[in-house]
Design a protein around this motif. Structure first.
Motif, mmCIF file in Angstrom:
data_model
loop_
_atom_site.group_PDB
_atom_site.id
_atom_site.type_symbol
_atom_site.label_atom_id
_atom_site.label_comp_id
_atom_site.label_asym_id
_atom_site.label_seq_id
_atom_site.Cartn_x
_atom_site.Cartn_y
_atom_site.Cartn_z
ATOM 1 N N PHE A 10 1.095 -1.498 0.099
ATOM 2 C CA PHE A 10 -0.050 -0.038 0.109
ATOM 3 C C PHE A 10 1.231 1.472 -0.265
ATOM 4 O O PHE A 10 0.519 1.991 -1.077
ATOM 5 C CB PHE A 10 -1.057 0.250 1.490
ATOM 6 N N ALA A 11 1.804 1.527 0.991
ATOM 7 C CA ALA A 11 2.885 2.656 1.239
ATOM 8 C C ALA A 11 3.317 2.389 -0.601
ATOM 9 O O ALA A 11 4.217 3.491 -0.573
ATOM 10 C CB ALA A 11 3.741 2.233 1.930
ATOM 11 N N SER A 12 4.185 1.433 -0.933
ATOM 12 C CA SER A 12 4.519 1.855 -2.433
ATOM 13 C C SER A 12 3.919 2.736 -2.860
ATOM 14 O O SER A 12 4.312 3.361 -4.032
ATOM 15 C CB SER A 12 5.184 0.433 -2.173
ATOM 16 N N VAL A 13 2.498 1.684 -3.602
ATOM 17 C CA VAL A 13 1.901 2.531 -4.139
ATOM 18 C C VAL A 13 1.794 4.504 -4.155
ATOM 19 O O VAL A 13 1.887 5.218 -5.009
ATOM 20 C CB VAL A 13 0.656 1.925 -4.318
ATOM 21 N N GLY A 14 1.764 4.648 -2.861
ATOM 22 C CA GLY A 14 1.710 5.810 -2.220
ATOM 23 C C GLY A 14 2.960 6.941 -2.478
ATOM 24 O O GLY A 14 3.008 7.801 -3.268
ATOM 25 N N CYS A 15 4.315 6.244 -2.693
ATOM 26 C CA CYS A 15 5.687 6.875 -2.745
ATOM 27 C C CYS A 15 5.366 7.063 -4.666
ATOM 28 O O CYS A 15 5.991 7.854 -4.907
ATOM 29 C CB CYS A 15 6.538 5.948 -2.088
ATOM 30 N N ALA A 16 5.112 5.950 -5.055
ATOM 31 C CA ALA A 16 5.173 6.608 -6.741
ATOM 32 C C ALA A 16 3.968 7.241 -7.024
ATOM 33 O O ALA A 16 4.699 7.673 -8.410
ATOM 34 C CB ALA A 16 4.491 4.913 -7.139
ATOM 35 N N THR A 17 2.863 7.194 -6.440
ATOM 36 C CA THR A 17 2.396 8.453 -6.782
ATOM 37 C C THR A 17 2.387 9.819 -6.445
ATOM 38 O O THR A 17 1.973 11.159 -5.665
ATOM 39 C CB THR A 17 0.702 8.313 -7.004
ATOM 40 N N ALA A 18 2.844 9.848 -5.524
ATOM 41 C CA ALA A 18 3.418 10.650 -4.822
ATOM 42 C C ALA A 18 3.861 12.449 -5.398
ATOM 43 O O ALA A 18 5.075 12.391 -6.473
ATOM 44 C CB ALA A 18 4.877 11.213 -3.224
ATOM 45 N N GLN A 19 3.845 13.429 -5.034
ATOM 46 C CA GLN A 19 3.726 15.279 -6.085
ATOM 47 C C GLN A 19 4.531 15.863 -4.980
ATOM 48 O O GLN A 19 5.145 16.669 -5.738
ATOM 49 C CB GLN A 19 1.920 15.437 -6.118
ATOM 50 N N THR A 20 4.630 16.061 -3.377
ATOM 51 C CA THR A 20 5.572 16.147 -3.059
ATOM 52 C C THR A 20 6.673 15.554 -2.212
ATOM 53 O O THR A 20 6.083 14.408 -2.702
ATOM 54 C CB THR A 20 4.582 17.634 -2.157
ATOM 55 N N ILE A 21 7.723 16.058 -1.306
ATOM 56 C CA ILE A 21 8.886 15.581 -0.911
ATOM 57 C C ILE A 21 7.999 15.751 0.733
ATOM 58 O O ILE A 21 8.253 13.609 0.897
ATOM 59 C CB ILE A 21 10.102 16.265 -0.334
ATOM 60 N N GLU A 22 7.108 15.628 1.072
ATOM 61 C CA GLU A 22 6.388 15.767 2.230
ATOM 62 C C GLU A 22 5.741 14.641 2.292
ATOM 63 O O GLU A 22 6.009 13.447 3.156
ATOM 64 C CB GLU A 22 5.220 16.645 2.986
ATOM 65 N N THR A 23 4.889 13.978 0.835
ATOM 66 C CA THR A 23 4.287 12.798 1.058
ATOM 67 C C THR A 23 4.459 11.528 0.806
ATOM 68 O O THR A 23 4.640 10.889 1.094
ATOM 69 C CB THR A 23 3.105 13.047 -0.674
ATOM 70 N N LEU A 24 6.536 11.795 0.188
ATOM 71 C CA LEU A 24 6.463 11.003 -0.212
ATOM 72 C C LEU A 24 7.359 10.363 1.027
ATOM 73 O O LEU A 24 7.218 9.223 0.857
ATOM 74 C CB LEU A 24 7.832 11.606 -1.078
ATOM 75 N N ILE A 25 7.736 11.593 2.171
ATOM 76 C CA ILE A 25 8.317 11.068 3.310
ATOM 77 C C ILE A 25 6.959 10.499 4.274
ATOM 78 O O ILE A 25 7.546 9.324 4.627
ATOM 79 C CB ILE A 25 8.702 12.163 4.534
ATOM 80 N N ILE A 26 6.187 10.753 3.806
ATOM 81 C CA ILE A 26 5.407 10.507 4.850
ATOM 82 C C ILE A 26 5.032 8.735 4.579
ATOM 83 O O ILE A 26 4.653 7.883 4.978
ATOM 84 C CB ILE A 26 3.603 10.888 4.664
ATOM 85 N N PHE A 27 5.102 8.825 3.499
ATOM 86 C CA PHE A 27 4.459 7.114 2.659
ATOM 87 C C PHE A 27 6.010 6.450 2.957
ATOM 88 O O PHE A 27 5.879 5.399 2.704
ATOM 89 C CB PHE A 27 4.028 7.193 1.057
ATOM 90 N N ARG A 28 7.560 6.747 2.822
ATOM 91 C CA ARG A 28 8.190 6.563 2.642
ATOM 92 C C ARG A 28 8.252 5.781 4.284
ATOM 93 O O ARG A 28 8.790 4.725 4.945
ATOM 94 C CB ARG A 28 9.800 7.043 2.748
#
Length: 401
Positions: free
Chosen positions: A84-102
């Motif tokens: 689930f989190a990997s899908v979130g990382c793949a679609t992240a549009q900001t560094i903050e979103t990427l950090i949360i899903f990471r």
């Protein structure tokens, strides 16, 4: 028997490797991610840092769960969260979103780090456990050897987001392997003895065990040295030395190959000389090689070939340290193997995170801070070995025939 052992090692190794794949595959893209998401180097490194924090903290949860509900259930939970989190990382549009899903990705991945070690302890002890652990690490080695190369090709062809789609598929395949081929190793009777109270009691007992802690932190500073390399090598090798992403991936893979090639000697050397002697010699050689690297770079030798040679030798000997210290640390804690493995993983990963933060604060565009961090970890591991393994072993490990 050997076929069964190999099958278990392959499955456990692949499950353990899914999380590290999420690190090693995207390392070549760290500078690119910063450009795409308008983030600086510190913010991009934070996406790596929070992953390791989650790996460390989450193990405290999955270890006791695996003691209470069996080894397979926490793996199902962890792999599902990771996907689930990997899908979130793949679609992240900001560094903050990427950090949360990471962070969420790390919380899922840590199940694959802690539970396989507990399964090894369920099945074997002593030299046999060392053999299975080293075989597991051989399969696990596909991550740091192939992942950067695979990631480099994927990034060149489809961009950094494709890396996270790739690991999503890997997680789904891991769920299939878990369901079809891995047997439960935690008996129902043993689970009944586990509870929240027993978990806290187990952690308390482990934190008072000086030998356990000593062995854990020997491995911790060995792992921390590798964390320092993980976090800083893309900027040192790509930005400072001018390597391409694929050249960086190849350089990274060579060092990883040394680590896991040496790790395969663990069973043979442990049977011939004993686990404790293997740790002492390997840590000494690791510390010596990295001290040489530090002296050379402080003296003004700023050469990639020198750095690569010292890392190749040093991480080779580290490949003997990690599995042997893990086996020795869990040796006398079979009844609480999940909790012991969890505490070990948490202490080691949090040590790695602390070292990453310290080394990162000294970045100056050269290789010196990274080399100093790696050498410092090696020297601390050497001192801990002198203190921890000077006393006679508490139990006798019979060499394999």
């Amino acid at each position: 028997m050997q076929t069964t052992l190999l099958r278990k090692a392959i499955i456990l190794g692949l499950l353990s490797a899914i999380g590290p794949f999420a690190v090693d595959m995207y390392l070549p893209s760290l500078p690119t991610i910063g450009q795409t998401l308008n983030a600086n180097a510190t913010e991009v490194q934070l996406s790596l840092l929070v992953f390791f924090v989650a790996l460390g903290v989450g193990q405290l949860l999955y270890g006791p769960l695996s003691d209470r509900y069996g080894r397979k259930a926490p793996l199902y939970i962890g792999l599902t969260l990771f996907a689930f989190a990997s899908v979130g990382c793949a679609t992240a549009q900001t560094i903050e979103t990427l950090i949360i899903f990471r962070f969420l990705q790390g919380m899922g991945a840590c199940a694959g780090m802690v539970v396989p070690r507990a399964i090894v302890r369920d099945l074997h002890t002593g030299v046999e456990a060392a053999k299975l652990m080293s075989m597991l690490m051989l399969v696990f080695s596909i991550s740091p050897i192939l992942a950067p190369l695979t990631g480099g090709f994927i990034i060149e062809l489809a961009g950094w987001r494709a890396v996270f789609w790739f690991v999503t598929v890997a997680a789904v395949l891991g769920l299939g392997l878990l369901a079809l081929f891995l047997d439960e190793t935690r008996p129902q009777a043993a689970r009944a003895e586990s509870s929240i109270a027993s978990t806290f009691a187990a952690y308390g007992r482990l934190l008072r065990d000086r030998t356990f802690l000593g062995l854990v932190f020997i491995g911790a500073f060995g792992i921390a040295s590798f964390f320092s390399y993980l976090a800083n090598s893309p900027f040192v090798l790509i930005d400072h030395y001018g390597l391409s992403k694929l050249q960086y991936a190849l350089c990274f893979s060579i060092n990883a190959a040394s680590f896991f090639a040496f790790a395969q000697l663990t069973g043979f050397l442990a049977g011939k000389f004993g686990l404790r002697r293997v740790v002492r010699v390997a840590v000494t050689c690791f510390a010596a090689s990295m001290t040489v690297a530090l002296v050379l770079f402080l003296a003004g030798v700023d050469r990639l070939d020198v750095l690569a040679a010292c890392l190749f030798v040093g991480y080779g000997f580290l490949g003997l340290v990690i599995p042997t210290t893990a086996v020795l640390a869990l040796e006398e804690h079979g009844a609480i193997a999940g909790s012991a493995s969890a505490l070990m993983g948490t202490l080691q990963f949090m040590t790695g995170v602390a070292v990453m933060l310290v080394v990162g604060s000294f970045l100056n565009g050269t290789a010196v801070p990274m080399v100093a961090g790696i050498a410092g970890c090696a020297i601390i591991a050497f001192v801990l070995t002198l203190v921890t393994l000077r006393a006679p072993a508490r139990s006798v490990i019979v060499p394999a025939e």
